[in-house]
Structure formats: C-alpha cells, structure tokens
Motif scaffolding. Structure first.
Motif, PDB file in Angstrom:
ATOM      1  N   LEU A   1       0.840  -1.207   0.000  1.00 32.93           N
ATOM      2  CA  LEU A   1       0.000   0.000   0.000  1.00 32.93           C
ATOM      3  C   LEU A   1       0.875   1.256   0.000  1.00 32.93           C
ATOM      4  O   LEU A   1       0.607   2.209  -0.739  1.00 32.93           O
ATOM      5  N   VAL A   2       1.916   1.229   0.807  1.00 30.59           N
ATOM      6  CA  VAL A   2       2.821   2.380   0.883  1.00 30.59           C
ATOM      7  C   VAL A   2       3.509   2.590  -0.467  1.00 30.59           C
ATOM      8  O   VAL A   2       3.585   3.713  -0.982  1.00 30.59           O
ATOM      9  N   HIS A   3       3.966   1.488  -1.062  1.00 32.66           N
ATOM     10  CA  HIS A   3       4.647   1.595  -2.358  1.00 32.66           C
ATOM     11  C   HIS A   3       3.681   2.113  -3.434  1.00 32.66           C
ATOM     12  O   HIS A   3       4.061   2.943  -4.271  1.00 32.66           O
ATOM     13  N   ALA A   4       2.441   1.641  -3.399  1.00 31.92           N
ATOM     14  CA  ALA A   4       1.440   2.063  -4.395  1.00 31.92           C
ATOM     15  C   ALA A   4       1.139   3.549  -4.288  1.00 31.92           C
ATOM     16  O   ALA A   4       0.854   4.206  -5.290  1.00 31.92           O
ATOM     17  N   ALA A   5       1.203   4.070  -3.072  1.00 29.99           N
ATOM     18  CA  ALA A   5       0.897   5.495  -2.869  1.00 29.99           C
ATOM     19  C   ALA A   5       1.917   6.388  -3.570  1.00 29.99           C
ATOM     20  O   ALA A   5       1.588   7.498  -4.001  1.00 29.99           O
ATOM     21  N   GLY A   6       3.145   5.902  -3.714  1.00 32.98           N
ATOM     22  CA  GLY A   6       4.187   6.722  -4.301  1.00 32.98           C
ATOM     23  C   GLY A   6       4.568   6.362  -5.724  1.00 32.98           C
ATOM     24  O   GLY A   6       5.393   7.030  -6.347  1.00 32.98           O
ATOM     25  N   LEU A   7       3.946   5.332  -6.258  1.00 30.80           N
ATOM     26  CA  LEU A   7       4.318   4.818  -7.586  1.00 30.80           C
ATOM     27  C   LEU A   7       3.922   5.782  -8.711  1.00 30.80           C
ATOM     28  O   LEU A   7       2.882   6.434  -8.630  1.00 30.80           O
TER      29      LEU A   7
END
Lengths: 332, 332
Positions: free
Chosen positions: A232-238
């Motif tokens: 989720l954290v990675h998706a927020a910044g992708l």
C-alpha cells in the motif's frame, strides 16, 4: 500531505495508520494530516506528529462520501469492505458496501471537482485474489481473466473496472492491488474460511491449540501484514503512468502448502508448537478452499518494485517480531 | 413460451422479434407470447401468430423492472443499452442505463421470486467485444482478461460479472454473448465510430457514395445481423450447464481488413460499387478504431454450436438477401 484511510478501523487500515505515524510520512514524503474513517470510529495511531481525525461514517450511505471529501485528501486508501462470508450471506449488503461504496466514492470525487475546481487524488484500492475462482491454472498472470467464485470477488472485480474507467477518464490517479491472503493475521481466531492459515501459526506460537480443517497439501497465496502494508505504501508513491492503463495488478506473495507452513513454524518454534495443531477435516472449508487461487506470476508487480516474503519461515519471524515483541513463548 | 425482449425497439431487438414471429417460436419451441419493451414502444412484428405486447418503459428507473416482470417470462433477452459514444459523452447516463439497468433487472427477478415463489428465467445478455481494449493480442481467447477502453465496455464487463454472480447464486439461468460489430448494419449511415464498416458496403450497393475514414489495412471483427440473431436464438435454447460457470463468451465472427471488405463488395456488386467509396482519413476515428479488438479465438463458442459467416462475401450476400430483396441496384 493529507492521507485518508477508508476502512481505518480494520486490521490493514490500523497497521497502515501506525506505519504512517511511525515514519511521519509515506514513501519519504511527510504526512501532516491523517483522516481515518470507518463505520466505527478508528483509533488514533500512537505517536503521530501530525493531526489526525477519526470519523465514524458509512460510505455505503449516499452523500457520506461527498461530506468526507470536502477536505480534499492527496491520497485516499480505500480499504473499506465487508468480508467474503458476509457478502455471500447478505447479497444486498455486499453489493451496497463493496460496490456502491466504491461508486459513491468515485462520484463524490467528480462532484467535488465540479463544485470546487481541479483536484486529482491518488486512490489506492485494495482488491483481492478472490477476483479469481473456479477452474484456474496453478500460476495466474496479469492477463488472465477474472473469474470470481463469490459475490465478494465479483464486487472486487467490478470495482477494479470502475477504478480503471475513472482513472482513464482523468478523475483520479488510481491503482488497485490484489492482496494475497494475509498471514499471519494477528488477533483472535475468526470464522473466516481462510482463518486457519493464520490460526495454525499464531495460536501454537503462544502455546494454544489450533485446528487444521484441510489437508497438508492445500496450496495458497499469502503475504505477511508487514508486506501487505508495504504494498500500500509503495502504491501510494508509484508513478501510475507505468501501469499503462492496466490499473489493477496482483501483488507478490508466497505460494505455500500447509505442510510448508508447518515446516516453517517448526523451524522457528520447534516441534512442541507443531504438536498443538489438531487435524479436524471440515468438508465445508475443504470445498471453499478448493476454489481459491494457488499461485501467481507477479513479475509485473516485481518490475514495479512491489516485494513480499520469499520463504514461509520469514512470514513466521515477521509475526514474532511485529506481534510478539520478538519473543516466542513456546519453544522446543 | 413467453419471451421478453428488453431493448425491443433497437435494430437487433426488432430483428429478433421478426425472427420469432416468422418461425412462431424459438429454437423449435413454440412462443405464445412476446413482450417487447424499450424507452419508446417497439413495433409489433409482422405475422406473429401469438400475442404481443409492446411497452414503453425505462428500465433504468427504479421500480420499472419489477412491474414489467410480474408476467414472469420464460426467456428474457436483455439488449437494452445506450451506445459507446453516448456512454462516453454522458458518464451518468451510461452507468445508469447500462449498469443500473442490469442490476435493477436482476434484483427485480429476485424480488419477484421472493414475493411469488420459484421462477428461474433464462437471461440472455448482449455484451460486446468492447470489453476488450488497449494493448491486445491479435487473437483474443476466452481466458484473456477484460480490458475495456471505454465506459461502455466497462459497463458491459461489469454486467458480465453481475450476470455470472446471479447465475452462480441460482437466481437466473444466465448467458452473456460478446457480440461482434454488426455488419452490414441496415438503415441510414450513423455517427458511431464503427459506422463506416457498414456504410462502405450498404451505401454503394444502392448507388450512394460512402466515406472510408481509415486505412484499408484496418482489421476488425464482424458478423451479419442474421448471424447475430442466430447467436441469440441459439443462446436461448443452449444447455447452460455446458458453460461450466463461465457465463459469458465471445461470439464467432469474421476477422477482416477493410481491403477484404471492399474485395467482397466487388465480388458481389462489381467495380462500379467500389468506386463509390471515398477515402477521407479522419484522425479521430483512426485513433478510436485503433483501440478495438481485431480477432478472437472462439473455439469455445464453436464447440457450443454458435456459427457465423466465414467469408466477407457471404456477409454482403446476406445483406442483399435480407435487406434488398435479393436484388442489387448497382452492378458492373
């Protein structure tokens, strides 16, 4: 940034809020404000340096999403849903919460844009491997068609389509993550058909018995809570342009058999822990689990930087570190 | 049997009603009663020996489907939809008519069952190859994932999921057919982006000019109106157990280039007809058509007995037989 978590009182929502609080940000960017929303008011995460508001609101009620969105969050995590068993028992509630909730959210974003000018939030949607069901290959890639075997999976698949269409039309910056089964799920044993995957690890680690209702050969796709929050954290910044219009994707995970789970438990906690697992075959659960996906080709997610555990032993150790303070009560 | 056609005033609905009237039945079974429903009252088909009622009703208005279904038809053809261009221009209307209309229908069936006891109609849903878009292989099989590039395609894909879920739960006996582009579409030239595939055949056959806005190399998937009606008739009588839970499938068609279309026209009507085609490239249409599916592997549909034309010349001849009384005004 202002981050909003819909479904903030659930296990994943709580852990995500705690992670943001602990890091003071999301993917290296500072978070000044957290909005946590659920049908019951979520708890404020410990030690967050910014401001938090926790709101009890039902997004499946028309008009609620519009009220909530007047604050124009930069990132919206949409994790709110009722689970598979409940969506199967109560058809209306499943479609209302899991499908209408998403549609109300997306239309409220449009309405807010129309009323008060440009704003394009990142929407991170938690989909599920339950979008796959029935006859499936052992390894499912991202071009395989969605064949949900439950109403829950149907609703998640429909939401993926909505998310992609609203993203294509430019209303949102969207990404959907098909989350693996979370293992080891913290808390008490629950009645979800998938509960045993976690119960047989979590309970023996604290000296309690656990029931295994299926064969050791059952194979399933799982990731730790820590890895799940990482997705989720990675998706927020992708950079979502990299998705090339294919808005949703299956997250990495570990395809393991129950026997491999038990071997991982033994490595970490020894045979005494394993002896606490009681085999009590349950035909109802065997039939349900038999319709679930066993493995995925997640090379696309890997290329985009999503990572998960690569051995079940790691999943057990993550649980011991994150939930048991690094100590194992049962050993030997 | 009592057969109901939702969208009975559209081209496909009208032709289906005419076919049922001409045969006095459907797949060899006599039809005593026909209910034709659309936002404008459909016409009574010529020569039908049974009774017909033609009703103007908007199924996207809550409550309408429930009223209409008190007559408990044995077979419901759900063809009602707004087209791609309109669904793209008017987001709300597209979701209301194309998605909510389907959901109201399915929920009205459940409500009727709950109120007045068992009844399980066959629901034949007209889906579309527009459920595929973006980057696609040249040949799409039935296990390829749905990647709609338009809101219309998104709505059709969502309806396929709903249809499958309500069929799985036992409320309906459902089947969804992804119809190819209908060619030669009778009537006047229309402004749909796909209109030229029909215009360049239909207009020259009666001595009128037609505009070709794309390159001769453009390849597309098409079937005649006669074949399309054949799919619907066959679906009405099919043993749906053979679908094994995969409720929707791509219908057979012909993958042809515009050059092959023109060659087929020339074979039937000669070079004078071909000379009436004016090449006027249109970037807007070129861009839209570029996102459409070019070909399908429909071996599953073929194994289930669905058949279409196998050469474009046949498609031209079907038009001449069915729409021009077998005569070609322009020859040589």
């Amino acid at each position: 940034m202002h981050v909003m978590i819909l479904g903030g009182a659930g296990m994943v929502g709580r852990k995500l809020a705690e992670r943001i609080a602990a890091e003071g940000g999301l993917g290296g960017k500072p978070v000044e404000h957290l909005s946590l929303i659920d049908v019951i008011a979520p708890a404020t995460p410990h030690g967050f340096i910014g401001t938090t508001d926790c709101t009890a609101a039902d997004l499946s009620v028309p008009g609620t999403a519009a009220e909530v969105l007047t604050t124009r969050p930069d990132i919206i995590f949409h994790l709110a849903a009722i689970v598979s068993g409940e969506a199967e028992m109560d058809l209306e509630k499943g479609y209302r919460v899991n499908l209408d909730g998403m549609r109300f959210l997306l239309d409220a974003i449009r309405a807010e844009q129309a009323a008060n000018g440009p704003w394009k939030p990142r929407v991170v949607f938690s989909s599920s491997i339950a979008v796959f069901g029935g006859d499936m290959p052992d390894v499912i890639d991202d071009a395989y068609f969605l064949t949900p075997g439950t109403s829950y999976g149907t609703q998640k698949a429909m939401c993926e389509l909505l998310l992609a269409d609203y993203a294509r039309r430019g209303f949102i910056d969207g990404i959907g993550l098909r989350l693996p089964t979370v293992c080891v799920r913290p808390g008490k044993p629950n009645l979800a058909a998938s509960g045993f995957f976690s119960n047989i690890i979590r309970e023996p680690l604290v000296g309690l018995p656990a029931v295994l209702p299926v064969s050791d050969k059952v194979q399933h796709w799982m990731a730790s809570p820590r890895a799940t929050i990482g997705f989720l954290v990675h998706a927020a910044g992708l950079d979502t342009a990299l998705l090339r219009g294919r808005t949703s994707l299956s997250m990495p995970g570990l395809s393991v058999t129950v026997a491999e789970q038990i071997a991982g438990l033994e490595k970490v906690a020894g045979p005494k822990a394993v002896a606490l697992i009681k085999r009590e075959p349950d035909d109802r659960i065997i039939r349900i689990v038999d319709t679930w996906a066993r493995g995925f080709d997640t090379s696309r997610a890997a290329a985009l930087g999503f990572v998960a555990e690569t051995a079940f032993e790691q999943i057990v150790r993550v649980h011991v570190e994150d939930e048991l303070g690094g100590k194992i009560p049962v050993l030997g």
